[in-house]
Design a protein around this motif. Structure first.
Motif, PDB file in Angstrom:
ATOM      1  N   ILE A 326       3.144  -3.568   0.035  1.00 17.39           N
ATOM      2  CA  ILE A 326       3.620  -2.906  -1.178  1.00 17.39           C
ATOM      3  C   ILE A 326       2.699  -3.148  -2.381  1.00 17.39           C
ATOM      4  O   ILE A 326       2.948  -2.626  -3.457  1.00 17.39           O
ATOM      5  CB  ILE A 326       5.049  -3.332  -1.539  1.00 17.39           C
ATOM      6  CG1 ILE A 326       5.083  -4.784  -2.035  1.00 17.39           C
ATOM      7  CG2 ILE A 326       6.000  -3.116  -0.366  1.00 17.39           C
ATOM      8  CD1 ILE A 326       6.348  -5.147  -2.767  1.00 17.39           C
ATOM      9  N   LEU A 327       1.639  -3.933  -2.186  1.00 10.06           N
ATOM     10  CA  LEU A 327       0.755  -4.296  -3.295  1.00 10.06           C
ATOM     11  C   LEU A 327      -0.547  -3.501  -3.283  1.00 10.06           C
ATOM     12  O   LEU A 327      -1.059  -3.140  -2.211  1.00 10.06           O
ATOM     13  CB  LEU A 327       0.423  -5.783  -3.255  1.00 10.06           C
ATOM     14  CG  LEU A 327       1.608  -6.758  -3.367  1.00 10.06           C
ATOM     15  CD1 LEU A 327       1.110  -8.199  -3.283  1.00 10.06           C
ATOM     16  CD2 LEU A 327       2.400  -6.524  -4.646  1.00 10.06           C
ATOM     17  N   ILE A 328      -1.067  -3.236  -4.477  1.00 10.83           N
ATOM     18  CA  ILE A 328      -2.398  -2.652  -4.587  1.00 10.83           C
ATOM     19  C   ILE A 328      -3.408  -3.752  -4.270  1.00 10.83           C
ATOM     20  O   ILE A 328      -3.424  -4.802  -4.899  1.00 10.83           O
ATOM     21  CB  ILE A 328      -2.639  -2.098  -6.005  1.00 10.83           C
ATOM     22  CG1 ILE A 328      -1.646  -0.972  -6.295  1.00 10.83           C
ATOM     23  CG2 ILE A 328      -4.076  -1.622  -6.178  1.00 10.83           C
ATOM     24  CD1 ILE A 328      -1.720  -0.445  -7.713  1.00 10.83           C
ATOM     25  N   GLN A 329      -4.224  -3.522  -3.262  1.00 12.13           N
ATOM     26  CA  GLN A 329      -5.154  -4.541  -2.810  1.00 12.13           C
ATOM     27  C   GLN A 329      -6.377  -4.620  -3.724  1.00 12.13           C
ATOM     28  O   GLN A 329      -6.820  -3.612  -4.249  1.00 12.13           O
ATOM     29  CB  GLN A 329      -5.591  -4.261  -1.367  1.00 12.13           C
ATOM     30  CG  GLN A 329      -4.449  -4.254  -0.374  1.00 12.13           C
ATOM     31  CD  GLN A 329      -3.645  -5.557  -0.375  1.00 12.13           C
ATOM     32  OE1 GLN A 329      -4.227  -6.637  -0.338  1.00 12.13           O
ATOM     33  NE2 GLN A 329      -2.329  -5.443  -0.412  1.00 12.13           N
ATOM     34  N   PRO A 330      -6.932  -5.824  -3.926  1.00 18.83           N
ATOM     35  CA  PRO A 330      -8.125  -5.978  -4.771  1.00 18.83           C
ATOM     36  C   PRO A 330      -9.284  -5.172  -4.222  1.00 18.83           C
ATOM     37  O   PRO A 330      -9.410  -4.985  -3.023  1.00 18.83           O
ATOM     38  CB  PRO A 330      -8.391  -7.476  -4.701  1.00 18.83           C
ATOM     39  CG  PRO A 330      -7.097  -8.106  -4.304  1.00 18.83           C
ATOM     40  CD  PRO A 330      -6.410  -7.100  -3.431  1.00 18.83           C
TER      41      PRO A 330
END
Length: 330
Positions: A326-330
């Protein structure tokens, strides 16, 4: 009254009492197993927990043991008793379930899964004390927040910018959602969200809230063909700008009636105000699972109580195995 008549009355009363108790026990068991729903939803974020005195979680598989650095273990939702006291795994409901072998492997109070709890807020919660929200640990920390940003093609939640900054300052994961309105042009809605929301690495993916947006209606006020067509335009614009696929928020009935088969390659945040999870919500990572849609977050109540928020708030559960998705990846 003769002795015979008195004995008959005593026997009748005893049989009536036994029958009444049997019916009550049967109803309780049926309600706990989900066969009968008495309408109880979660009114507090009190969860059945179990941690031994050494602080090490019990009965976890190897993947969960690797994730055990965090403090939270899902074990079935429950409203507390009148005293507000947290109910632990030794609760008598759990014992009854074991006695009659009626436990559901995934969702009974005896099951444990590492995961995180979050809230979603908007102007309905008014001013929020985010430092108190972050400090609320009864019985688990609030790990993520899903904050209303925009609605339709021009409405912005008046508390969005303040909530966004304060939640980030408090160290709580943030996500921003757009409430979709069917009659507004989808591209205008996407541009409005993009103007208001600045997402960075490790923020939650952009979210679109798709549900009925008309008072007293039973279905969207446009055809399902046009609904699907416009949603694809909105989602495409968001994907082009943020270079990630958004999360879709909805509830089971709306998904089944309008979205199923059209957006099954998206991750969902699914609402179901119940002690039973949405049917395709998989807690443990399973590479062989083909259940659709993939649900990463389960919104399980609209009546949570959290320090720092004056009224009630929605609450959701996120299995730890799905957090990265669910997170925007670096």
């Amino acid at each position: 009254m003769s002795k015979r008549e008195m004995y008959r009355r005593i026997v009748f009363i005893m049989l009536l009492g036994f029958f009444t108790m049997s019916i009550m026990l049967l109803v309780i068991l049926l309600n706990m197993t989900g066969i009968v729903n008495l309408g109880q939803t979660v009114h507090e974020h009190h969860i059945y927990l179990n941690q031994n005195t050494s602080g090490e979680p019990e009965h976890l598989d190897s993947m969960q043991v690797q994730l055990a650095a965090g403090p939270l273990f899902f074990a079935g939702h429950s409203a507390p008793g009148e005293s507000g006291e947290i109910t632990f795994r030794g609760h008598h409901y759990d014992s009854i379930l074991r006695m009659f072998n009626l436990q559901d492997e995934a969702w009974s109070p005896g099951h444990q899964t590492h995961g995180y709890y979050g809230i979603d807020v908007s102007h309905w919660q008014n001013a929020i004390n985010w430092s108190q929200v972050e400090a609320d640990s009864l019985p688990h920390k609030i790990h993520f927040s899903l904050i209303k940003a925009t609605q339709g093609r021009k409405s912005t939640d008046p508390y969005f910018q303040g909530n966004w900054k304060a939640a980030g300052k408090a160290g709580i994961l943030r996500g921003a959602y757009h409430f979709y309105q069917y009659k507004d042009p989808p591209l205008d809605q996407a541009k409005h969200y993009i103007r208001q929301v600045n997402l960075k690495a490790n923020d939650i993916l952009p979210i679109i809230d798709v549900e009925l947006d008309c008072t007293g209606c039973s279905r969207p006020e446009i055809s399902n063909t046009l609904l699907i067509q416009n949603l694809k335009i909105y989602l495409g614009a968001i994907e082009d700008h943020f270079q990630v696929k958004p999360i879709i928020y909805t509830y089971e009935a709306f998904y089944e009636s309008h979205l199923k088969g059209h957006f099954d390659d998206y991750i969902y945040w699914m609402a179901k105000f119940s002690s039973k999870a949405p049917k395709s919500f998989v807690v443990k990572a399973d590479s062989t699972s083909t259940l659709l849609p993939e649900i990463a977050m389960w919104q399980f109540t609209d009546s949570g109580k959290v320090k720092g928020i004056a009224g009630k708030t929605d609450m959701s559960f996120l299995p730890a195995t799905l957090k990265a998705k669910i997170l925007i990846q670096p």
